[in-house]
Design a protein around this motif. Structure first.
Motif, short mmCIF file in Angstrom:
data_model
loop_
_atom_site.label_atom_id
_atom_site.label_comp_id
_atom_site.label_asym_id
_atom_site.label_seq_id
_atom_site.Cartn_x
_atom_site.Cartn_y
_atom_site.Cartn_z
N GLU A 177 -5.01 -1.04 -3.70
CA GLU A 177 -6.31 0.45 -3.43
C GLU A 177 -7.07 0.47 -4.95
OE1 GLU A 177 -5.77 4.75 -1.17
OE2 GLU A 177 -3.64 3.83 -1.83
N ARG A 178 -8.11 0.84 -4.84
CA ARG A 178 -9.22 0.88 -5.90
C ARG A 178 -9.84 2.30 -6.04
NH1 ARG A 178 -11.45 -4.82 -7.60
NH2 ARG A 178 -12.33 -4.75 -5.30
N PHE A 180 -16.70 -2.13 -6.70
CA PHE A 180 -15.53 -2.97 -6.19
C PHE A 180 -16.19 -3.84 -5.44
CE2 PHE A 180 -13.63 1.11 -5.86
CZ PHE A 180 -13.09 1.32 -7.35
N TRP A 224 -13.66 4.29 -3.38
CA TRP A 224 -11.99 4.12 -3.04
C TRP A 224 -12.20 3.08 -2.16
CZ3 TRP A 224 -9.84 7.28 1.90
CH2 TRP A 224 -8.78 6.42 1.89
#
Length: 182
Positions: free
Chosen positions: A127-128, A91, A138
Motif C-alpha cells: 500500500e501507499r 502514485f 491511497w
C-alpha cells in the motif's frame, strides 16, 4: 456561473437509499442547474450562481435533509479543487505484477486530513498513502480495499467524521462531467 462536484456520504449503503433521479429533482428544486448524477452512490455535478462552496454545501444538505431527514452530509468541491486532486495523485502503479485500486479519501479540510493521517497505521508493504491538501491518496492491492489496516482506519474515521472515499476512476469521471458543464 460556478460549477461544483458534490459527494454524498453514506448513500445507498446500510439502508440509506436515495434514488439519483430523485436527488437530481431535489437539487434542481433547491436552485441548482444542469444537475447530473454519476453512478448510484451520491456523486453529483451541477451549476450554481453561488460562488461560495460552503453556502452550496449548506444548501445541498438542507435540501436533502428536508426530504430524507437523516442527516446526510456532503463534501463540495469546486472545479479547481477537484482538478488539483485529480491531477496531482502522487502514485504511479509500480511494475510488480500486483493489481491495485487507487482511492481518494475526501475530507473537509487540510487539518482534518492531517489528523486522519496522524492517527493512521503504517501502510502494508503493498500500500501507499499520502496527504494531498484536504484529500488522502491511497493505493491498495485489489481485494484488500476493506481488509487492510488502513482500510479499517478509514472506515472507523468515516463513522465519526465527514469523510468519503472514491475510486480515482470515479474522481476522473466527475471531473470530466464537471468540465462538460462549463
Amino acid at each position: 456561473m460556478y460549477f461544483y462536484a458534490v459527494f454524498l456520504r453514506g448513500v445507498n449503503v446500510g439502508g440509506v437509499k436515495i434514488l439519483m433521479k430523485d436527488l437530481t429533482a431535489l437539487l434542481e428544486q433547491a436552485g441548482f442547474s444542469r444537475v447530473r448524477t454519476l453512478l448510484a452512490s451520491g456523486n453529483v455535478v451541477f451549476a450554481s450562481e453561488e460562488s461560495d462552496p460552503a453556502a452550496v454545501k449548506t444548501a445541498c444538505e438542507a435540501a436533502i435533509n428536508s426530504v430524507y431527514g437523516y442527516g446526510t452530509r456532503v463534501i463540495v468541491q469546486d472545479a479547481a479543487q477537484l482538478e488539483y486532486l485529480a491531477g496531482n495523485f502522487p502514485f504511479a502503479p509500480p511494475n510488480d505484477g500486483i493489481q491495485r485500486h487507487e482511492y481518494l479519501v475526501l475530507t473537509e479540510s487540510e487539518e482534518k486530513a492531517a489528523s486522519i493521517m496522524g492517527t493512521a497505521p503504517e501502510p502494508s508493504t503493498e500500500e501507499r498513502v499520502a496527504q494531498l491538501s484536504h484529500g488522502i491518496c491511497w493505493e491498495v492491492p485489489r481485494g484488500q480495499s476493506l481488509d487492510s489496516l488502513l482500510a479499517k482506519h478509514f472506515a472507523k474515521v468515516a463513522s465519526k467524521s465527514l469523510v468519503t472515499t472514491r475510486n480515482m476512476n470515479t474522481i476522473h469521471k466527475m471531473l470530466t462531467a464537471l468540465k462538460a458543464l462549463a
